[in-house]
Scaffold this motif. Structure first.
Motif, short mmCIF file in Angstrom:
data_model
loop_
_atom_site.label_atom_id
_atom_site.label_comp_id
_atom_site.label_asym_id
_atom_site.label_seq_id
_atom_site.Cartn_x
_atom_site.Cartn_y
_atom_site.Cartn_z
N VAL A 149 0.84 -1.20 0.00
CA VAL A 149 0.00 0.00 0.00
C VAL A 149 0.88 1.25 0.00
O VAL A 149 0.63 2.20 -0.73
CB VAL A 149 -0.96 0.00 1.21
N SER A 150 1.93 1.23 0.81
CA SER A 150 2.85 2.36 0.89
C SER A 150 3.56 2.61 -0.44
O SER A 150 3.66 3.75 -0.90
CB SER A 150 3.87 2.10 1.99
N GLN A 151 4.03 1.54 -1.07
CA GLN A 151 4.70 1.68 -2.37
C GLN A 151 3.73 2.18 -3.44
O GLN A 151 4.09 3.04 -4.26
CB GLN A 151 5.30 0.34 -2.80
N ALA A 152 2.52 1.66 -3.43
CA ALA A 152 1.51 2.11 -4.39
C ALA A 152 1.16 3.57 -4.15
O ALA A 152 0.98 4.35 -5.10
CB ALA A 152 0.27 1.24 -4.30
N THR A 153 1.08 3.97 -2.88
CA THR A 153 0.81 5.37 -2.53
C THR A 153 1.89 6.28 -3.10
O THR A 153 1.59 7.30 -3.72
CB THR A 153 0.72 5.54 -0.99
N ASP A 154 3.15 5.90 -2.91
CA ASP A 154 4.26 6.69 -3.45
C ASP A 154 4.17 6.82 -4.97
O ASP A 154 4.39 7.90 -5.53
CB ASP A 154 5.61 6.07 -3.06
N LEU A 169 -6.94 5.61 -1.94
CA LEU A 169 -7.17 4.79 -3.13
C LEU A 169 -6.36 3.49 -3.09
O LEU A 169 -6.87 2.42 -3.43
CB LEU A 169 -6.85 5.58 -4.39
N ALA A 170 -5.10 3.60 -2.67
CA ALA A 170 -4.25 2.40 -2.59
C ALA A 170 -4.83 1.41 -1.58
O ALA A 170 -4.90 0.21 -1.84
CB ALA A 170 -2.82 2.79 -2.23
N LYS A 171 -5.25 1.92 -0.42
CA LYS A 171 -5.79 1.06 0.63
C LYS A 171 -7.09 0.39 0.17
O LYS A 171 -7.29 -0.81 0.41
CB LYS A 171 -6.05 1.91 1.88
N GLU A 172 -7.96 1.16 -0.49
CA GLU A 172 -9.23 0.60 -0.96
C GLU A 172 -9.05 -0.49 -2.01
O GLU A 172 -9.88 -1.38 -2.13
CB GLU A 172 -10.11 1.71 -1.57
N ASN A 173 -7.97 -0.41 -2.79
CA ASN A 173 -7.76 -1.35 -3.88
C ASN A 173 -6.78 -2.46 -3.53
O ASN A 173 -6.37 -3.23 -4.39
CB ASN A 173 -7.31 -0.60 -5.14
N ALA A 174 -6.41 -2.55 -2.27
CA ALA A 174 -5.48 -3.59 -1.82
C ALA A 174 -6.25 -4.75 -1.20
O ALA A 174 -7.32 -4.57 -0.66
CB ALA A 174 -4.50 -3.02 -0.81
N GLU A 181 1.76 -3.47 -8.34
CA GLU A 181 1.32 -3.17 -9.71
C GLU A 181 -0.19 -3.34 -9.86
O GLU A 181 -0.85 -2.53 -10.52
CB GLU A 181 2.05 -4.07 -10.72
N GLU A 182 -0.74 -4.37 -9.23
CA GLU A 182 -2.19 -4.61 -9.31
C GLU A 182 -2.97 -3.49 -8.62
O GLU A 182 -4.01 -3.07 -9.11
CB GLU A 182 -2.55 -5.97 -8.70
N ILE A 183 -2.45 -3.03 -7.50
CA ILE A 183 -3.12 -1.93 -6.79
C ILE A 183 -3.16 -0.69 -7.67
O ILE A 183 -4.20 -0.07 -7.85
CB ILE A 183 -2.40 -1.61 -5.45
#
Length: 193
Positions: A149-154, A169-174, A181-183
């Protein structure tokens, strides 16, 4: 002190609501979460409250749930965090995400909240890590990989998405089986990109 105010929502603005209770309009400062929980004007609500009395005035802070109020009280017990900042923190992250960050000692996630610097985030973690949160721990979703989630957020921030929105958004899609990559792909599809 007021424990709660029950009445009709007569005004809803960014950061506050006005509740009419027996023909008295109470202006109550609220988090984005509480504000978004109120769907329309003239809705009857019960808002849990905290009253701050200072030399220059009295301010009411309101919460739609007991969990949010309890977390607010924990936040203002941290040195350097007053009611206004606590409401800002609760506007930037859900209660369960905040509990998760505290339990995991995730300073990086806390630093994504607008107005919360690294030193204050670290102090928050130190002062709250040993506090019992029995009514809140059941909200923690252990199945989500916070590093992903943190990496996707960045990555989303680098694409121009605001900090708070990127994290949300990252948290909701995890989920427990999604990669970084999927997130990101799910978020971008949802945004119409």
């Amino acid at each position: 002190m007021f424990n709660y105010i029950e009445g009709k929502i007569v005004e809803k603005q960014d950061g506050y609501i006005v509740v009419d209770c027996n023909n008295i309009g109470y202006e109550i400062q609220v988090s984005e979460h509480t504000l978004n929980s109120i769907e329309y004007l003239n809705e009857m609500v019960k808002i849990l409250t905290y009253m701050q009395v200072r030399e220059d005035g009295i301010t009411l802070y309101g919460f739609i749930s007991r969990e949010e109020k309890n977390m607010f009280l924990k936040l203002i017990s941290v040195s350097g965090i007053g009611p206004k900042m606590a409401i800002g923190i609760l506007s930037g992250v859900t209660v369960n995400d905040l509990v998760s960050a505290i339990l995991r000692q995730d300073v990086k996630m806390l630093c994504t909240i607008k107005g919360l610097g690294k030193k204050t985030a670290e102090r928050l973690l130190v002062e709250l890590k040993d506090q019992s949160m029995p009514t809140l721990e059941h909200y923690v979703e252990e199945s989500i990989n916070e590093d992903y989630v943190s990496q996707a957020t960045d990555a989303l921030i680098s694409l121009g998405v605001g900090k708070n929105e990127a994290y949300r958004l990252a948290k909701e899609n995890a989920s427990n089986s999604t990669s970084v990559e999927e997130i990101i792909t799910k978020v971008l599809r949802g945004m119409g990109s």
